[in-house]
Design an enzyme around this catalytic site. Sequence first.
Site, PDB file in Angstrom:
ATOM      1  N   HIS A 286       0.752  -0.987  -0.091  1.00 57.50           N
ATOM      2  CA  HIS A 286      -0.004  -0.031  -0.252  1.00 57.50           C
ATOM      3  C   HIS A 286       0.905   0.997   0.160  1.00 57.50           C
ATOM      4  O   HIS A 286       2.029   0.734   0.857  1.00 57.50           O
ATOM      5  CB  HIS A 286      -0.964   0.203   1.069  1.00 57.50           C
ATOM      6  CG  HIS A 286      -1.841   1.217   1.435  1.00 57.50           C
ATOM      7  ND1 HIS A 286      -1.450   1.973   1.942  1.00 57.50           N
ATOM      8  CD2 HIS A 286      -3.684   0.841   1.044  1.00 57.50           C
ATOM      9  CE1 HIS A 286      -2.618   3.069   1.556  1.00 57.50           C
ATOM     10  NE2 HIS A 286      -3.781   2.390   1.124  1.00 57.50           N
TER      11      HIS A 286
ATOM     12  N   ASP B 150       1.078   4.632   1.644  1.00 51.98           N
ATOM     13  CA  ASP B 150       1.302   5.115   2.443  1.00 51.98           C
ATOM     14  C   ASP B 150       2.236   3.421   3.050  1.00 51.98           C
ATOM     15  O   ASP B 150       3.118   4.661   3.989  1.00 51.98           O
ATOM     16  CB  ASP B 150       0.308   5.337   3.718  1.00 51.98           C
ATOM     17  CG  ASP B 150      -1.059   6.115   2.785  1.00 51.98           C
ATOM     18  OD1 ASP B 150      -0.486   6.860   2.404  1.00 51.98           O
ATOM     19  OD2 ASP B 150      -1.962   5.595   3.299  1.00 51.98           O
ATOM     20  N   LYS B 151       1.792   2.794   3.141  1.00 49.89           N
ATOM     21  CA  LYS B 151       2.797   1.396   4.018  1.00 49.89           C
ATOM     22  C   LYS B 151       4.381   1.125   3.249  1.00 49.89           C
ATOM     23  O   LYS B 151       5.643   0.988   4.157  1.00 49.89           O
ATOM     24  CB  LYS B 151       2.292   0.086   4.062  1.00 49.89           C
ATOM     25  CG  LYS B 151       1.086   0.029   5.186  1.00 49.89           C
ATOM     26  CD  LYS B 151       2.226  -0.306   6.305  1.00 49.89           C
ATOM     27  CE  LYS B 151       1.812   1.347   7.274  1.00 49.89           C
ATOM     28  NZ  LYS B 151       1.940   1.074   8.932  1.00 49.89           N
TER      29      LYS B 151
ATOM     30  N   GLU C 172       9.822  11.622   7.397  1.00 44.24           N
ATOM     31  CA  GLU C 172       8.937  11.502   6.285  1.00 44.24           C
ATOM     32  C   GLU C 172       9.411  10.562   5.295  1.00 44.24           C
ATOM     33  O   GLU C 172      10.058  11.637   4.673  1.00 44.24           O
ATOM     34  CB  GLU C 172       8.319  12.681   6.759  1.00 44.24           C
ATOM     35  CG  GLU C 172       8.147  13.374   8.372  1.00 44.24           C
ATOM     36  CD  GLU C 172       6.576  12.786   8.926  1.00 44.24           C
ATOM     37  OE1 GLU C 172       6.186  11.975   8.558  1.00 44.24           O
ATOM     38  OE2 GLU C 172       7.832  13.136  10.111  1.00 44.24           O
TER      39      GLU C 172
ATOM     40  N   GLU D 192      14.624  15.286   9.850  1.00 44.77           N
ATOM     41  CA  GLU D 192      15.137  15.946  10.810  1.00 44.77           C
ATOM     42  C   GLU D 192      16.228  14.694  11.433  1.00 44.77           C
ATOM     43  O   GLU D 192      16.000  14.237  12.000  1.00 44.77           O
ATOM     44  CB  GLU D 192      15.353  16.650  12.154  1.00 44.77           C
ATOM     45  CG  GLU D 192      14.242  18.234  12.020  1.00 44.77           C
ATOM     46  CD  GLU D 192      12.677  17.552  10.962  1.00 44.77           C
ATOM     47  OE1 GLU D 192      12.117  18.008  10.210  1.00 44.77           O
ATOM     48  OE2 GLU D 192      11.630  16.895  11.593  1.00 44.77           O
TER      49      GLU D 192
ATOM     50  N   LYS E  11      -5.760  -4.180   0.422  1.00 44.18           N
ATOM     51  CA  LYS E  11      -6.012  -3.891   1.852  1.00 44.18           C
ATOM     52  C   LYS E  11      -7.130  -5.090   2.160  1.00 44.18           C
ATOM     53  O   LYS E  11      -7.184  -6.166   1.151  1.00 44.18           O
ATOM     54  CB  LYS E  11      -7.437  -3.081   1.667  1.00 44.18           C
ATOM     55  CG  LYS E  11      -6.684  -1.924   1.009  1.00 44.18           C
ATOM     56  CD  LYS E  11      -7.411  -0.971   0.976  1.00 44.18           C
ATOM     57  CE  LYS E  11      -7.143   0.577   1.000  1.00 44.18           C
ATOM     58  NZ  LYS E  11      -8.173   2.123   1.246  1.00 44.18           N
TER      59      LYS E  11
ATOM     60  N   PHE F 188      -8.786  -4.470 -10.245  1.00 48.38           N
ATOM     61  CA  PHE F 188      -7.580  -3.629  -9.136  1.00 48.38           C
ATOM     62  C   PHE F 188      -5.677  -3.385 -10.340  1.00 48.38           C
ATOM     63  O   PHE F 188      -5.199  -4.624  -8.899  1.00 48.38           O
ATOM     64  CB  PHE F 188      -7.531  -3.823  -7.921  1.00 48.38           C
ATOM     65  CG  PHE F 188      -6.740  -3.348  -6.638  1.00 48.38           C
ATOM     66  CD1 PHE F 188      -6.183  -2.448  -7.229  1.00 48.38           C
ATOM     67  CD2 PHE F 188      -6.594  -3.710  -5.266  1.00 48.38           C
ATOM     68  CE1 PHE F 188      -5.067  -1.270  -6.027  1.00 48.38           C
ATOM     69  CE2 PHE F 188      -6.249  -3.333  -4.281  1.00 48.38           C
ATOM     70  CZ  PHE F 188      -5.291  -2.092  -4.778  1.00 48.38           C
TER      71      PHE F 188
ATOM     72  N   ASP G 123      -1.182   5.774  -6.801  1.00 48.63           N
ATOM     73  CA  ASP G 123      -2.349   6.479  -5.587  1.00 48.63           C
ATOM     74  C   ASP G 123      -0.570   6.501  -5.163  1.00 48.63           C
ATOM     75  O   ASP G 123       0.137   6.143  -4.661  1.00 48.63           O
ATOM     76  CB  ASP G 123      -2.797   6.223  -4.674  1.00 48.63           C
ATOM     77  CG  ASP G 123      -4.110   5.385  -5.074  1.00 48.63           C
ATOM     78  OD1 ASP G 123      -4.467   6.054  -5.761  1.00 48.63           O
ATOM     79  OD2 ASP G 123      -4.671   4.161  -5.236  1.00 48.63           O
ATOM     80  N   ALA G 124      -0.974   8.577  -4.116  1.00 46.25           N
ATOM     81  CA  ALA G 124       0.312   8.690  -3.594  1.00 46.25           C
ATOM     82  C   ALA G 124       0.286   8.062  -2.561  1.00 46.25           C
ATOM     83  O   ALA G 124      -1.201   7.434  -1.301  1.00 46.25           O
ATOM     84  CB  ALA G 124       0.136  10.603  -3.053  1.00 46.25           C
TER      85      ALA G 124
ATOM     86  N   ARG H  84       0.100   7.692   8.186  1.00 48.05           N
ATOM     87  CA  ARG H  84      -1.426   7.673   7.813  1.00 48.05           C
ATOM     88  C   ARG H  84      -2.773   6.827   8.181  1.00 48.05           C
ATOM     89  O   ARG H  84      -3.305   6.370   7.622  1.00 48.05           O
ATOM     90  CB  ARG H  84      -1.756   8.152   6.102  1.00 48.05           C
ATOM     91  CG  ARG H  84      -0.843   9.412   5.915  1.00 48.05           C
ATOM     92  CD  ARG H  84      -2.098   9.709   4.381  1.00 48.05           C
ATOM     93  NE  ARG H  84      -1.521   9.178   3.419  1.00 48.05           N
ATOM     94  CZ  ARG H  84      -2.042   9.920   2.583  1.00 48.05           C
ATOM     95  NH1 ARG H  84      -2.700  10.924   2.040  1.00 48.05           N
ATOM     96  NH2 ARG H  84      -1.358   8.596   0.834  1.00 48.05           N
ATOM     97  N   LYS H  85      -1.382   5.451   8.290  1.00 45.01           N
ATOM     98  CA  LYS H  85      -2.254   4.150   8.661  1.00 45.01           C
ATOM     99  C   LYS H  85      -1.991   4.261  10.163  1.00 45.01           C
ATOM    100  O   LYS H  85      -1.754   2.315  10.697  1.00 45.01           O
ATOM    101  CB  LYS H  85      -1.463   3.103   8.255  1.00 45.01           C
ATOM    102  CG  LYS H  85      -1.805   3.429   6.317  1.00 45.01           C
ATOM    103  CD  LYS H  85      -3.845   3.226   6.333  1.00 45.01           C
ATOM    104  CE  LYS H  85      -4.166   3.192   4.528  1.00 45.01           C
ATOM    105  NZ  LYS H  85      -3.751   4.593   4.400  1.00 45.01           N
TER     106      LYS H  85
ATOM    107  N   LYS I 170      10.880   7.075  13.238  1.00 46.42           N
ATOM    108  CA  LYS I 170      10.775   8.136  14.626  1.00 46.42           C
ATOM    109  C   LYS I 170      11.174   7.326  14.748  1.00 46.42           C
ATOM    110  O   LYS I 170      11.234   6.373  16.033  1.00 46.42           O
ATOM    111  CB  LYS I 170       9.933   8.679  15.177  1.00 46.42           C
ATOM    112  CG  LYS I 170       9.291   9.269  14.619  1.00 46.42           C
ATOM    113  CD  LYS I 170       7.425   9.667  15.239  1.00 46.42           C
ATOM    114  CE  LYS I 170       6.472  10.784  14.399  1.00 46.42           C
ATOM    115  NZ  LYS I 170       5.484  10.938  14.854  1.00 46.42           N
TER     116      LYS I 170
ATOM    117  N   LYS J  47      11.046   9.401  20.267  1.00 44.84           N
ATOM    118  CA  LYS J  47       9.804  10.172  20.595  1.00 44.84           C
ATOM    119  C   LYS J  47       8.867   9.292  20.860  1.00 44.84           C
ATOM    120  O   LYS J  47       8.703   8.210  20.671  1.00 44.84           O
ATOM    121  CB  LYS J  47       9.935  10.611  18.981  1.00 44.84           C
ATOM    122  CG  LYS J  47      10.464  11.408  18.033  1.00 44.84           C
ATOM    123  CD  LYS J  47      10.105  12.831  18.428  1.00 44.84           C
ATOM    124  CE  LYS J  47      11.150  13.404  16.853  1.00 44.84           C
ATOM    125  NZ  LYS J  47      10.907  15.259  17.618  1.00 44.84           N
TER     126      LYS J  47
ATOM    127  N   ASP K   9       5.706   9.350  21.316  1.00 45.37           N
ATOM    128  CA  ASP K   9       4.639   8.737  20.225  1.00 45.37           C
ATOM    129  C   ASP K   9       4.849   7.481  19.450  1.00 45.37           C
ATOM    130  O   ASP K   9       3.654   6.606  19.515  1.00 45.37           O
ATOM    131  CB  ASP K   9       5.529   9.358  18.722  1.00 45.37           C
ATOM    132  CG  ASP K   9       4.186  11.080  18.959  1.00 45.37           C
ATOM    133  OD1 ASP K   9       3.566  11.408  19.779  1.00 45.37           O
ATOM    134  OD2 ASP K   9       4.561  11.632  17.682  1.00 45.37           O
TER     135      ASP K   9
END
Length: 376
Positions: A15, A17-18, A43, A56, A168, A232, A240-241, A246-247, A267, A271, A273
């Site tokens: 995918h 994003d992945k 990123e 960074e 998916k 598909f 797709d971008a 995002r997941k 990260k 961090k 997060d």
Amino acid sequence: MSRFIFTSESVSEGHPDKVCDYISDSILDACFEQDPQSRVACETLCKSDTVVIAGEITTNAKLDYDKIVRQAVKEIGYTDLAEPFCDTTLKLIPIITLQSSQISQGVTAVTSQSGDQGAGDQGIMFGYATDESDEMMPLPILLAHKLTKGLADDRKSGKVGYLLPDSKSQVSVLYENNEPKEVTAVVVSTQHTVAADQKKITEYVREVLGPRVLGAWWNKSAQLHVNPTGDFSHGGPSADAGVTGRKIIVDTYGGWGRHGGGAFSGKDPSKVDRSSAYFCRFVAKQVVASGLAKKAEIQVGYAIGMAKPVSVKVDTFGTGDERAAAEFVMNNFDFRPRAIIEELNLLRPIYRSTTNYGHFGRPGLPWEAIRKGAAK
């Protein structure tokens, strides 16, 4: 609610994003392979024939970003020269600077106002565990991950030749009295070669993939939707971008346990997060494993640059002794960033192994371990 249906989704490593998450974690691991004290916030964006990496990074590691990115894309499986997004032909745009000195002074123990390693950002983190599965994960997301991982395994082994990297899945589970009873619906969308027949793909999911990976949870009478658009063949970053982070619901509990909003991939563990969300999961598992509750959620809040959290909350959802669980957590676990990093041994190149099919519920990850003596 005594009877309800809950649905969760998963996405494969192909995918878009992945793809970005995996590139970002590959860069993080490359830093840690040479310099365990690296500070990384990376990123990635991918679209068509281009990959942009931005962020960074402060490290003593010597990095070949071009090599790292192409190797990551190759491992995922985007190697078709006929497609815009291909490991050997993609274009890379790096936009990397050093970590902000103002963040660094709060994170570094000798310069922080607390005199200890401070949190790399403010924020809230959650961890969740439940006894409804052996993995202590909510069943819908656990089963959805099994489907996408199964697709990837069959693609990479060559067992199913028409499968391509982007896919998916979605699984709906019926609950009665908060216990999972049966799977009521399954959705699988998988990228495929142009010549592949939808009927054949559906038969593969119904007769092979589903029964194999879901086992006793495979329900032949459940609704099954396979490639419900009908085609598909055009997928991945060529279509797709994708963007890192995002997941986040796919990465955690599939919408069942709460999420503080911070992404993980790219990260380093300064961090919170990432590191504190891992630790909250670890602590929630100890609560359930010790028999204090059937379900447990931990929430922690941090101020940037400060070591001690501003809050710690324990919720057992009425499934145990909440006061005893809270005392157990506060007496046995240290939520300071440095303590988390030491407890889970996080300054090492383990992060590419976390990117896909959930950061939780898979064996071998340090936050999935049960402390000796914690199990009932």
